[in-house]
Design an enzyme around this catalytic site. Structure first.
Site, mmCIF file in Angstrom:
data_model
loop_
_atom_site.group_PDB
_atom_site.id
_atom_site.type_symbol
_atom_site.label_atom_id
_atom_site.label_comp_id
_atom_site.label_asym_id
_atom_site.label_seq_id
_atom_site.Cartn_x
_atom_site.Cartn_y
_atom_site.Cartn_z
ATOM 1 N N GLU A 33 -10.578 6.998 4.274
ATOM 2 C CA GLU A 33 -9.538 6.373 5.099
ATOM 3 C C GLU A 33 -9.570 6.881 6.542
ATOM 4 O OE1 GLU A 33 -5.825 5.317 3.261
ATOM 5 O OE2 GLU A 33 -6.536 5.987 1.318
ATOM 6 N N ASP A 50 0.854 -1.185 0.000
ATOM 7 C CA ASP A 50 0.000 0.000 0.000
ATOM 8 C C ASP A 50 0.899 1.248 0.000
ATOM 9 O OD1 ASP A 50 -2.154 1.687 -0.003
ATOM 10 O OD2 ASP A 50 -3.225 0.678 1.611
#
Ligand code: BGC
Length: 992
Positions: free
Chosen positions: A543, A333
C-alpha cells in the site's frame, strides 16, 4: 393471536404446496403478513434452503431490529473487541482479518480454523442465527498463514496473460483459504495502472484494461467456481476491488485524488476502459465490490453516490449509459469512511446514502452501529436504504449457501491436507514459469549463443545477490505480515518468512548432477564460471508504504551494489551475466542494461522459486510478455504513454531463449536512441562515510537509503528500519526533548558555496507541538555552533515537504545537519524521509577537487577471491554425539558414547553473508587442506560437568573426543573451570 395463527397456517401451506416465490405469486405474497410472524415461524422459512431467497429475506427482515440490521452491515477486526461472544449477542454479520492479523494462538491453518470457526459458531448461536461471512486479504494465496502456497502477485499473472492458469490459481488459493473456514477473499484488485510511483502497482494485472478484465474475471471464476461448482465447499467469494480510479490518481499517490471532473472521469471510465474489469468481474459472478480510498475531483469514492448508485448499481439505460446493474453488496475499505468530511455520524450517513452496504470498521464497529441507528432515527438515512443494504448482504450469504454451512465441516477438514500441497505448489510453479518476461537476451561475444542458451549448457554457475536466496523478498508485500519482510530480517540462521523454494535453491535443484552451483550474496563473480545469474529486487512493501517519488524508483542501494559488483567482476572474469529482477514494477535500470547480457523480470513470484529455475535451466520456454510499458527513466512515467522514444521496453516485450520475440514484431534489442536518463542515477553514485554524504552525487538529496548519521553521542537517534516508510526508508526519528541540540548530526559535503533552500520530507505523528528546529553547523568541520531555523509548517501524520530558506554555506566542505524537536517529550514524533538541498544563490565555482569517494567501502573495485566466494559444499559439517541437548548420553561416558561422527548438510556459509557476520574467504578454485570438525565446540556446562569427573576419566574422554576416528572435536569452549581442566588435560598427539 388469531392473526398470528393465520399467518402460520399460510406459511405452512406455502411450504407444503411449494409456492414459495414472493413476488411470483402476488396474491399469496399479499396475503402473508411477514411482519406478524413469530421468530420461530420466520426461522422456519428463512432457514429453509428450499424457499426462494426473496421469501427467506422477506421473512427474516422484519425480525431484525435496527441494531441487528446495523450489525449485519458492519465488519470488525478479529483482533479487536468484537469477540465471538459479542458476535453472538449483537448478531454481527461479518469479521475480517486485515493484512497479517493472525489469531493469538498462532499462525497455522489450524489456529486460523479454530479462530474463524469460533466466530462462525457464535453467529449461528445469535438470536437470529444469521451466518457470519469472514473476509481476508488472500491476494496471492492464503498469504497470511504460515506454509501456504504463495502465488505470484497480480502483475506477474498479468505477464502470463493466461486466463485458464489464473483460474487455476484462484481455485487452488480458494482451497487453502476455505481450509481455514474463511469464505471470502478481498481479491482480485482490478485497478489499471498508470504510474510506477503507485505503491500498489504490483497488485494490478497491468496497464491494459482488457488484460486486467480477462485476468480479473478468470480469478473470480477460480475463487468462486462456476456452474455446478459455484460456491461449492472448496470455493470462496471474490471481491472486485478497489472501485474505482485507484491507479489514476495524480502522481500515483495511493489513496490520492484523480484530478478530473465528474464528467471527464465518467468518460475516462469508458475511453480508458477502467470500468471494463468490473463489468467482466461481475459477469464472471463477483458478488462483492470494495470501494477505493481514492477520490475523484476531490470527492472520496466512499461518498460518491454517482459512482456507486448510478454507475455500479444502476441499471444501464439511456439516461444511465454506464450502469453495471450490480446486485451484490458493496463493502467499504478498512476505515475508508474516516476519510470523508464531517462528524462520524455524518460520514456514516454520507457513505450509506452513497450506496455502501457493508462497513469495514475494524475497531469503530460499535460507533458505526450507534451512528447508523441515530441516522435512521433522525431521517438522515432512510430505512429503505438500510433494508436494501441488509437484503444485499443476506442474499449473497444465501447464494453462497452460508445458512446451510456446517461449521468445521468434513469438507473443510479435507481441505487442510491441500494447504501447501505439492499439487498447489505445482500450480504456483507453473504460474511463475509463465510470468517470467525475458527483456534482453543478447548473443554473447563470439559464442553465437545467447546468454540463456549458454546457461542451458553451463557446468559452473554462480548465483549472486541477496535477493536470490530470500523467500520474503520474492514474495513481496502481503506475505505473512501486511508489509511482508525479508528472511534476512527474521534474524540470522536463514529463517524463512514462510516455507518455499528460493530462486537459488531452485537453481541448485534444477542444475542436478554434474553442474556446480555457487552462491555469492554480494554478486562477486570469481573465475571459472560459465554464467552468472544475478538476482536483485525490491524490498517488500504494501500500500502507501510502496509509494515512491520518481527519484526513489530505483533498486535498494545494496541491490544496486550487487549489480555493480557483478558487472565489474564479470568484466574481469569474462562471465556472461543474466540479471533476474524481483520487482513489483519497472524501476530505473538504464545504468545496467548494457552491462548485463540478459534481463529477466520475474516480478514477485512467491514461494515457488523453482518456477524461475525451471525456465532458466530447463526446456520450458519463456512465454511471458510485459503487461506494462517500461520507461527509460522514471521521469518518463507520464510521457512514455504517448512518446515511444521514452520507452526502454514496450508493452508486450518478451523474448525467447534464442533471442527472438514471442509476439510478432516485438522488440528484440534495446533501442539505441537513449533519451536522457539523468546520467548516472543519483543513488547509484558514490557514498562516502567519514567524509559525509557528498550531496552533489545525489542531486542535493540526503536520503536514508544512502545516508547514515554519524552516531557519536547521537544516542537517541534511531536508524531507519524501513518499516514505517512512505517514500523509502526514513532517515530516522528524533527523541531528545526541546531546547537543546543533540550532538548527533548528519554530515553533508557541499561542493558549492552559496545560499540554500532545504526541503524536508517529513511527518509529525502526534501534534503536541508542530514546531521543530533545523540547523546547519556554521563551520566546515561539521562541528561548529548551529544556526537555527524554526519551522512550524508540519501539521499531521502524512509526509509533507517543508521548505526552509536562507541556509548559508560560506565555502565548500563538510557541514553538520541537525534537527531538534520542539516538543517536551518528543519520543519519535518527527519522522524524516529525506532532505533536499537546492542552491538558490551560488557563490563562486563548484569545488570538484576533493574526491569524496575514497572512503566508500562499497566503491572498491572487486578483487577476485575477496568476499564470500565459496563453492557449494566447500565446507562439510560433521556432528559428534547428539544434536539434541536433552539427550544426556555424553555424560554417561564411556558406556554410551557410541554416537560419534555423523555427516550433516554442508555448511551454507554463503547464505549468511552480510556485513554483521564474519566473511569467510575461500577461493573455490584453489585446493585447500581439508578441515575436520571445524568450529565444533563443547558447551560450557558440559565442560563443567566433565571437570567433576575423575581425572583419569576426563583424560580418556578428552582423548576420545579429539580422536578423529572417535570424536573429531577440535575446538573447546572452556570458560568455566578453565584452569583445572587445562591442568588436567594432556593430549598425546601420538595417541591420535
Ligand atoms: C486495503 C484493502 C484491504 C483492506 C483489509 C486496506 O488497507 O486497501 O485492499 O482489503 O485493507 O485488509
Amino acid at each position: 393471536m388469531k392473526k398470528r395463527c393465520m399467518a402460520l397456517f399460510l406459511v405452512i401451506a406455502m411450504v407444503l404446496t411449494g409456492i414459495p416465490q414472493l413476488g411470483t405469486s402476488v396474491s399469496l405474497a399479499a396475503q402473508v403478513d411477514y411482519e406478524k410472524l413469530t421468530l420461530q415461524e420466520a426461522k422456519a422459512i428463512y432457514m429453509d434452503a428450499n424457499q426462494s431467497m426473496d421469501t427467506r429475506i422477506a421473512a427474516l427482515l422484519p425480525q431484525m431490529t435496527l441494531e441487528e440490521k446495523a450489525a449485519q452491515m458492519v465488519q470488525p477486526e478479529q483482533n479487536g473487541d468484537a469477540t465471538p461472544e459479542v458476535v453472538k449477542t449483537k448478531g454481527i454479520g461479518s469479521i475480517l482479518s486485515g493484512g497479517g492479523s493472525a489469531p493469538k494462538s498462532g499462525n497455522t491453518t489450524k489456529d486460523w480454523e479454530d479462530r474463524v470457526n469460533a466466530f462462525k459458531q457464535a453467529a449461528k448461536e445469535s438470536r437470529l442465527g444469521i451466518p457470519l461471512i469472514y473476509g481476508v486479504d488472500a491476494v496471492h494465496g492464503n498469504n497470511n498463514v504460515d506454509n501456504t502456497v504463495i502465488f505470484p502477485h497480480n502483475i506477474g499473472l498479468g505477464a502470463s496473460n493466461d486466463a485458464a492458469l489464473v483460474e487455476q490459481v484462484g481455485a487452488a488459493a480458494a482451497e487453502e483459504i476455505r481450509a481455514t473456514g474463511i469464505q471470502w477473499t478481498f481479491a482480485p484488485t482490478l485497478g489499471v495502472v498508470y504510474s510506477e510511483r503507485w505503491g500498489r502497482f504490483y497488485e494490478s494485472f497491468g496497464e491494459n484494461p482488457d488484460l486486467v478484465a480477462n485476468m480479473g474475471a478468470a480469478y473470480v471464476k477460480g475463487f468462486q467456481g462456476t456452474g455446478d461448482s459455484l460456491f461449492a465447499s472448496n470455493k470462496v467469494a471474490a471481491t472486485a476491488k478497489h472501485y474505482i480510479g485507484e491507479g489514476q490518481t495524480a502522481n500515483g499517490v495511493n489513496q490520492g485524488n484523480v484530478e478530473l471532473s465528474k464528467e471527464a472521469f465518467d468518460q475516462l471510465l469508458v475511453t480508458d476502459g477502467l470500468l471494463k474489469p468490473y463489468e467482466e468481474a461481475i459477469k464472471a459472478g463477483a458478488r462483492t465490490v470494495m470501494v477505493s480510498y481514492n477520490s475523484v475531483d476531490g470527492l472520496k469514492c466512499h461518498g460518491n453516490e454517482h459512482l456507486i448508485m448510478d454507475v455500479l448499481k444502476g441499471k444501464k439505460t439511456t439516461q444511465n449509459p454506464l450502469g453495471l446493474g450490480f446486485t451484490g453488496f458493496v463493502v467499504s475499505d478498512y476505515n475508508g469512511i474516516d476519510q470523508l468530511n464531517g462528524t462520524y455520524k455524518e460520514k456514516v450517513a454520507a457513505s450509506v446514502n452513497a450506496g455502501v452496504d457493508m462497513f469495514m470498521e475494524p475497531y469503530d464497529w460499535q460507533n458505526f452501529i450507534d451512528a447508523l441507528v441515530d441516522n435512521v432515527s433522525d431521517g438522515s438515512v432512510s430505512i429503505e436504504r438500510v433494508n436494501d443494504a441488509v437484503t444485499r448482504i443476506l442474499r449473497v450469504k444465501m447464494e453462497m449457501g452460508l445458512f446451510e454451512e456446517v461449521v468445521g465441516s468434513q469438507a473443510e477438514q479435507a481441505l487442510v491436507a491441500k494447504v501447501g500441497s505439492s499439487e498447489h505448489r505445482q500450480v504456483a510453479k507453473e504460474a511463475v514459469e509463465k510470468s517470467l518476461v525475458l527483456l534482453k537476451n543478447n548473443t554473447v561475444g563470439t559464442t553465437g549463443k545467447t546468454a540463456l542458451e549458454l546457461l542451458a549448457d553451463a557446468k559452473n554457475i554462480l548465483v549472486g545477490g541477496y535477493k536470490a536466496n530470500d523467500i520474503g523478498a520474492q514474495c513481496g508485500g502481503w506475505t505473512i505480515s501486511w508489509q511482508g519482510g525479508l528472511d534476512a530480517d527474521k534474524g540470522s540462521g536463514g529463517v524463512k518468512v514462510t516455507a518455499g523454494t528460493t530462486i537459488y535453491e531452485g537453481i541448485k535443484e534444477k542444475a542436478g548432477n554434474g553442474v556446480s552451483v555457487s552462491y555469492n550474496a554480494r554478486g562477486m563473480i570469481g573465475t571459472g564460471y560459465d554464467v552468472a545469474v544475478i538476482v536483485a529486487g525490491e524490498t517488500p512493501y504494501a500500500e502507501s508504504n510502496g509509494d515512491k517519488t520518481e527519484e526513489a524508483l530505483v533498486l535498494p542501494i545494496e541491490d544496486q551494489n550487487v549489480i555493480k559488483t557483478a558487472i565489474a567482476s564479470a568484466k574481469q572474469t569474462n562471465t556472461p551475466v543474466i540479471l533476474v529482477l524481483t520487482t513489483g514494477r519497472p524501476l530505473a535500470i538504464a545504468d545496467y542494461v548494457d552491462g548485463v547480457d540478459a534481463i529477466v523480470e520475474a516480478w514477485l513470484p512467491g514461494t515457488q522459486g523453482d518456477g524461475v529455475s525451471e525456465v532458466l535451466l530447463g526446456t520450458t520456454e519463456f512465454s511471458g510478455t510485459l503487461p506494462v510499458t517500461w520507461p527509460w527513466s522514471p521521469k518518463y512515467i507520464t510521457s512514455k504513454r504517448s512518446d515511444s522514444s521514452k520507452v526502454l521496453f514496450p508493452y508486450g516485450t518478451g523474448l525467447k531463449k534464442d533471442g527472438t520475440s514471442i509476439l510478432e514484431g516485438g522488440q528484440t534489442q534495446i533501442p539505441t536512441n537513449r533519451p536522457d536518463t539523468g546520467g548516472d542515477d543519483p543513488s547509484t553514485s558514490l557514498v562516502t562515510r567519514k567524509g559525509g554524504v557528498d550531496i552533489d552525487h545525489y542531486n542535493g538529496i540526503l536520503e536514508a537509503e544512502y545516508a547514515n548519521p554519524t552516531s557519536g553521542t547521537f544516542s537517541s537517534y534511531h536508524v531507519a528500519t524501513g518499516k514505517e516508510t512512505v517514500d523509502g526508508q526514513e532517515i530516522g526519528y528524533l527523541e531528545w526533548s526541546a531546547q537543546s541540540w543533540g550532538n548527533g548530526k548528519w554530515l553533508a559535503y557541499f561542493r558549492q558555496a552559496g545560499t540554500y533552500d532545504v526541503t524536508l520530507r517529513m511527518k509529525v505523528s502526534s501534534v503536541a507541538t508542530n514546531e521543530f528546529k533545523f540547523g546547519v553547523s556554521t563551520d566546515v568541520t561539521g562541528d561548529g555552533a548551529t544556526t537555527e531555523f524554526i519551522a512550524t509548517q508540519v501539521t499531521g501524520d502524512k509526509y509533507e515537504d517543508v521548505v526552509i530558506s536562507g541556509i548559508d554555506i560560506p565555502k565548500s566542505g563538510l557541514y553538520g545537519v541537525k534537527i531538534m524537536d520542539g516538543a517536551e517529550s518528543p519520543s519519535g514524533r518527527i519522522k524524516l524521509d529525506s532532505m533536499k538541498f537546492t542552491c538558490t544563490n551560488p557563490v563562486g565555482e563548484k569545488d570538484t577537487s576533493v574526491d569524496t569517494s575514497i572512503e566508500d567501502p562499497k566503491n572498491e573495485t572487486p578483487k577476485e577471491s575477496e568476499g564470500a566466494v565459496i563453492a557449494t559444499d566447500a565446507v562439510s559439517v560433521y556432528m559428534t554425539s547428539t544434536e539434541n541437548a536433552g539427550n544426556m548420553s555424553w555424560y554417561k561416558y564411556p558406556t554410551e558414547m557410541a554416537n560419534q561422527m555423523t555427516q550433516k548438510d554442508s555448511l551454507d556459509v554463503t547464505a549468511v553473508d552480510n556485513q554483521a557476520l564474519t566473511t569467510i574467504n575461500i577461493n573455490p578454485n584453489k585446493t585447500y587442506q581439508e578441515l575436520l570438525g571445524m568450529g565444533t565446540s563443547l558447551e560450557e556446562s558440559t565442560v563443567n560437568n566433565l571437570s567433576q569427573l575423575k581425572d583419569s576419566i576426563q583424560q580418556q574422554f578428552i582423548e576420545d573426543l579429539v580422536n578423529p576416528q572417535k570424536g573429531g572435536m577440535t575446538l573447546f569452549r572452556v570458560t568455566i573451570k578453565i584452569i583445572k581442566i587445562r591442568n588436567t588435560w594432556q593430549i598425546d598427539p601420538n595417541k591420535l
